[in-house]
Scaffold this active site. Structure first.
Site, mmCIF file in Angstrom:
data_model
loop_
_atom_site.group_PDB
_atom_site.id
_atom_site.type_symbol
_atom_site.label_atom_id
_atom_site.label_comp_id
_atom_site.label_asym_id
_atom_site.label_seq_id
_atom_site.Cartn_x
_atom_site.Cartn_y
_atom_site.Cartn_z
ATOM 1 N N LYS A 284 -0.272 5.172 0.118
ATOM 2 C CA LYS A 284 0.540 3.882 0.638
ATOM 3 C C LYS A 284 2.014 4.208 0.873
ATOM 4 O O LYS A 284 2.596 5.232 0.573
ATOM 5 C CB LYS A 284 0.587 3.032 -0.764
ATOM 6 C CG LYS A 284 -0.737 2.226 -0.970
ATOM 7 C CD LYS A 284 -1.150 1.299 0.095
ATOM 8 C CE LYS A 284 -0.520 0.234 0.262
ATOM 9 N NZ LYS A 284 -0.659 -0.676 -0.828
ATOM 10 N N GLU A 291 9.714 -6.441 3.757
ATOM 11 C CA GLU A 291 9.184 -7.690 2.926
ATOM 12 C C GLU A 291 10.368 -8.316 2.157
ATOM 13 O O GLU A 291 10.427 -9.502 2.125
ATOM 14 C CB GLU A 291 8.106 -6.963 1.904
ATOM 15 C CG GLU A 291 6.877 -6.442 2.700
ATOM 16 C CD GLU A 291 5.997 -5.736 1.572
ATOM 17 O OE1 GLU A 291 5.068 -6.383 0.839
ATOM 18 O OE2 GLU A 291 6.278 -4.540 1.502
#
Ligand code: ARG
Length: 465
Positions: A284, A291
């Site tokens: 990841k 965000e």
């Protein structure tokens, strides 16, 4: 006897829960610099008007300077029993200079004092935000110039619509930010009037000079109505509304960065400096900063809504409800400046994957409009009919699982015999964007001109970030 500043007629100590609900020092301490500046201007004016003695005014000014230094060195003791920043400063002044401190509050109330502080605070915050926003615009315009001819899919309904240039997309945010700056600048213009001297709500019988304190504090003029001066907070509502709109703009861009950096899109890559890993999934690379720009917009809009609700139905003039104007405002302004810094960092950091963008830009029959326009321009077919013919050609290509530019001419001619080989010249994404030269359109030539125009304009303005 009660030791509070307002304690003359009080015999009992306040209940602990009153102290808890009433104290604002935990947050209004942020106003210390503005509070001290306001007090210095007030004391100097009182002396000049002969309302207090020159000796006392001098002691007051020196004491206030000491307090400022103590607070900045982290040596100042704050306590909830002293309620707010105004009483803290005054109580310490009394310790430092004795009875002369008691003269400072002549012809003034905490009601005009607090809102003077707040106007100064918000003005300072806008003055820092504006160059930071200009810095973000500059980062965007530089990236736009670099990517004036880079194509990516333009979406409507998040469906591929028509190819656009990446530079054009980035410049859209430069425009939005320019309006955001305009709204903040506009709010600043209206807020820059001095409430000081309105006193509690009705003005004062002392021969004060409100022009003098206004100009000493950099305000354009004193506010004309004392009731309005102590009770209005529309300057905060305006600033928070402008901040909310700006935060919403940043959140939209943040959302695009989140999408674009997902491997499903793969349009941009953020470096290690702006991504985090997962504690369980080693592959990841999470766009946390983007965000959080998206998520923190909620705090700013929340601040606006909170203050609108506090103000709704509040009668003139001052009421303690107004103390609830500060925490959310401080948080919103600090948050917005963090969001601007984060976006500026990400814009500078992100690297476009031009190949992925281009491949995606050509998918989904995104040049169908170019085909329809060709039928109109070359064959003089009315646009509605051209739209219909193009729809059928797209269907045919889709059945054959081919992009438009690979569908053989013969196939196209079975749908409309007038079509010639020349049609292929308009079916590439590069041609598509190049042809969009109308004012405000996505053509690389337009983007270059607009990006340069912005860079020149931004270069002339003072800036940070
Ligand atoms: N802490 C107060 C506020 O933020 C200051 C004004 C207090 N005035 C008063 N009359 N109690 O609004």
């Amino acid at each position: 006897m009660n030791k509070r500043m307002w304690g003359g007629r009080f015999e009992q100590e306040p209940d602990a829960v009153l102290e808890a609900i009433n104290a604002s020092i935990d947050f209004d301490r942020h106003l210390y610099a503005q509070d001290i500046a306001g007090s210095k201007a007030h004391a100097a004016m009182l002396a000049k008007q002969g309302i207090i003695g020159a000796d006392d005014a001098k002691k007051i000014a020196e004491g206030l300077d000491k307090i400022l230094a103590e607070i900045e060195r982290g040596e100042f003791k704050f306590s909830r029993a002293l309620e707010d920043i105004h009483t803290h400063v005054e109580a310490r002044l009394k310790e430092l200079i004795g009875p002369a401190a008691g003269r400072l509050h002549t012809a003034r109330s905490r009601n005009d004092q607090v809102v003077t502080d707040l106007r100064l605070y918000v003005r300072d915050a806008i003055d820092r935000l504006d160059p930071a926003l200009a810095g973000l615009q500059q980062a965007l315009a530089e990236k736009a110039l670099e990517h004036a001819a880079t194509v990516l899919p333009g979406f409507t309904h998040l469906q591929p619509a028509q190819p656009v240039t990446f530079g054009h997309h980035l410049l859209a945010y430069v425009e939005m930010l320019s309006r955001d700056r305009g709204r903040l600048t506009d709010a600043r213009k209206r807020l820059n009037e001095s409430p000081l001297g309105a006193a509690a709500l009705a003005g004062t019988s002392f021969p004060i000079d409100r022009e003098a304190t206004a100009s000493a504090l950099g305000f354009d003029r004193p506010m004309a109505n004392s009731l309005d001066a102590v009770s209005s907070r529309d300057f905060l509502l305006e600033t928070l509304a402008a901040s909310s709109i700006c935060a919403v703009h940043l959140s939209r861009f943040a959302e695009e960065i989140v999408n674009w950096s997902s491997p499903a899109f793969g349009f941009v890559r953020l470096s290690d400096r702006f991504t985090t890993g997962s504690s369980i999934m080693p592959q990841k690379r999470n766009p946390d900063a983007a965000e959080l720009v998206r998520g923190k917009a909620g705090r700013i809009v929340g601040a606006l809504v909170q203050l609108l609700v506090v103000m709704k139905g509040l009668p003139l003039a001052y009421a303690k409800d107004l103390q609830e104007d500060k925490e959310a405002t401080f948080d919103a302004l600090a948050t917005l400046s963090l969001l601007v810094a984060a976006m500026t960092g990400m814009v500078r950091d992100l690297v476009a994957d031009e190949k992925r963008m281009k491949a995606a830009a050509g998918a989904g029959y995104s040049t169908a409009t170019d085909l329809a326009d060709w039928l109109v321009q070359k064959l003089a077919i009315p646009f509605r009919e051209a739209h219909e013919i193009t729809g059928r050609i797209v269907n045919r290509a889709s059945e054959a699982n081919l992009p438009l530019h690979r569908l053989p001419l013969a196939e196209m001619q079975t749908i409309d015999g007038r079509i010639t080989d020349d049609v292929f010249s308009v079916l590439s994404v590069a041609h598509s964007v190049k042809s969009r030269t109308s004012y405000g359109g996505t053509a690389p030539a337009n983007v270059r001109r607009e990006a340069r125009k912005w860079l020149k304009k931004l270069d002339r303005a003072p800036r940070q970030g």
